[in-house]
Design an enzyme around this catalytic site. Structure first.
Site, PDB file in Angstrom:
ATOM      1  N   ASP A   1       8.019   3.592  -4.540  1.00  0.00           N
ATOM      2  CA  ASP A   1       9.369   3.207  -4.995  1.00  0.00           C
ATOM      3  C   ASP A   1      10.252   4.374  -5.391  1.00  0.00           C
ATOM      4  O   ASP A   1      11.109   4.257  -6.280  1.00  0.00           O
ATOM      5  CB  ASP A   1       9.266   2.227  -6.182  1.00  0.00           C
TER       6      ASP A   1
ATOM      7  N   LYS B   1       0.837  -1.202   0.000  1.00  0.00           N
ATOM      8  CA  LYS B   1       0.000   0.000   0.000  1.00  0.00           C
ATOM      9  C   LYS B   1       0.875   1.257   0.000  1.00  0.00           C
ATOM     10  O   LYS B   1       1.993   1.251   0.506  1.00  0.00           O
ATOM     11  CB  LYS B   1      -0.885   0.014   1.268  1.00  0.00           C
TER      12      LYS B   1
ATOM     13  N   GLU C   1      17.936  -9.759  -0.976  1.00  0.00           N
ATOM     14  CA  GLU C   1      17.104  -8.877  -0.154  1.00  0.00           C
ATOM     15  C   GLU C   1      17.303  -9.183   1.328  1.00  0.00           C
ATOM     16  O   GLU C   1      17.443  -8.282   2.151  1.00  0.00           O
ATOM     17  CB  GLU C   1      15.628  -9.061  -0.505  1.00  0.00           C
TER      18      GLU C   1
ATOM     19  N   HIS D   1      12.911  -2.829  -2.442  1.00  0.00           N
ATOM     20  CA  HIS D   1      12.308  -3.120  -3.754  1.00  0.00           C
ATOM     21  C   HIS D   1      13.204  -4.093  -4.504  1.00  0.00           C
ATOM     22  O   HIS D   1      14.417  -3.866  -4.581  1.00  0.00           O
ATOM     23  CB  HIS D   1      12.141  -1.832  -4.557  1.00  0.00           C
TER      24      HIS D   1
HETATM   25  C1  GRF Z   1       9.899  -9.296  -1.914  1.00  0.00           C
HETATM   26  O1  GRF Z   1      10.553  -9.469  -3.129  1.00  0.00           O
HETATM   27  C2  GRF Z   1       9.819  -7.832  -1.601  1.00  0.00           C
HETATM   28  O2  GRF Z   1      10.903  -7.063  -2.053  1.00  0.00           O
HETATM   29  C3  GRF Z   1       8.613  -7.459  -2.337  1.00  0.00           C
HETATM   30  O3  GRF Z   1       7.704  -8.515  -2.037  1.00  0.00           O
HETATM   31  C4  GRF Z   1       8.453  -9.724  -2.010  1.00  0.00           C
HETATM   32  C5  GRF Z   1       7.927 -10.630  -0.896  1.00  0.00           C
HETATM   33  O4  GRF Z   1       8.456 -10.312   0.270  1.00  0.00           O
HETATM   34  N1  GRF Z   1       8.104  -6.158  -2.019  1.00  0.00           N
HETATM   35  P1  GRF Z   1       8.229 -11.093   1.663  1.00  0.00           P
HETATM   36  O5  GRF Z   1       8.610 -12.534   1.519  1.00  0.00           O
HETATM   37  O6  GRF Z   1       6.781 -10.930   2.020  1.00  0.00           O
HETATM   38  O7  GRF Z   1       9.148 -10.374   2.570  1.00  0.00           O
END
Ligand code: GRF
Length: 251
Positions: free
Chosen positions: A154, A95, A183, A113
């Site tokens: 973003d 969101k 990440e 991101h």
């Molecule tokens: C990840 O790639 C994050 O960067 C993106 O959503 C994906 C899922 O993330 N915004 P998570 O496993 O819920 O942390």
């Protein structure tokens, strides 16, 4: 910018998430370990009451909440203030953060991101769509971006980025998994740096400070570390990725 009263008090970190929460888990694990002196995850909220991330928080005995009106600035601010939030992290949160919250948390509101912003970002660019677009454009390098959040999806000053190779035979699922591994390493480092004050958003709107990136021997794409802080840096291992980068970026 309000931060903990004493530099020795770990920052109270709240996390907003919409999905499974693997980035949240990386934060929980990181701040349960050596980084506990910099920060502690004290509150997790989601705009989906069935989000897997909430179960991860409950399993870690962290207070949780469900956002009934995620676009209502006052409601969200009051929830974050009740949790005495010092640093707010968007980890897989889909969101738009309302302007009042962005203003109140400027310089202590971060987002991750799974692409090298400003490319492959913006409204509608989330999940597998990002990686499908990277493949569609024939990009040979993608990566991860952690940035301070402003009033737009973003956007905002970049704290750190990390490259991830696009390898022959990749599909969106394979690529997403490789990016997600990076990440999980980059986000905790950035949050710890902001929580400890090592990285700040200056009045000039620029990011100031230093991100210590430990060198890991286990992830080839990680090994191509652009920052090598080890006392005796060893030569990078030549992988398909490093050969590709050397071809693309002759020094
Ligand atoms: C990840 O790639 C994050 O960067 C993106 O959503 C994906 C899922 O993330 N915004 P998570 O496993 O819920 O942390």
């Amino acid at each position: 910018m309000m931060m903990p009263a004493s530099p020795h008090t770990p920052a109270r970190i709240s996390v907003l998430t919409s999905g499974g929460g693997s980035n949240l888990q990386a934060l929980i694990d990181h701040f349960a370990g050596l980084a506990a002196c910099a920060g502690v995850i004290t509150f997790v909220a989601s705009d989906h009451e069935r989000a897997g991330a909430l179960q991860r928080a409950r399993d870690a005995r962290i207070a949780t909440g469900v956002l009934d009106a995620p676009l209502d600035s006052d409601a969200l601010l009051s929830l974050l203030e009740t949790a005495k939030t010092d640093v707010l992290v968007l980890a897989g949160y889909l969101k738009l953060v309302p302007e009042g919250v962005v203003r109140a948390f400027r310089g202590r509101l971060l987002n991750i991101h799974p692409a090298l912003l400003p490319a492959f970002g913006g409204p509608g660019m989330y999940g597998k769509r990002i990686h499908a677009a990277v493949l569609e454009h024939g990009a040979t390098i993608t990566g991860v971006t952690v940035h301070f959040v402003d009033e737009h999806f973003d956007r905002g000053p970049i704290i750190a980025q990390w490259p991830v190779p696009v390898l022959p035979g990749d599909d969106a699922t394979l690529l997403a998994a490789r990016v997600l591994r990076t990440e999980h390493r980059l986000l905790p480092l950035c949050v710890a740096a902001v929580a400890s004050g090592a990285i700040v958003l200056g009045a000039d709107g620029r990011v100031h400070g230093h991100l210590d990136v430990p060198q890991s021997v286990h992830a080839p794409e990680w090994r191509f570390a652009l920052i090598d802080d080890s006392p005796n840096p060893s030569p990078p291992v030549a992988t398909a990725f490093t050969t590709e980068v050397a071809r693309l970026f002759p020094r």
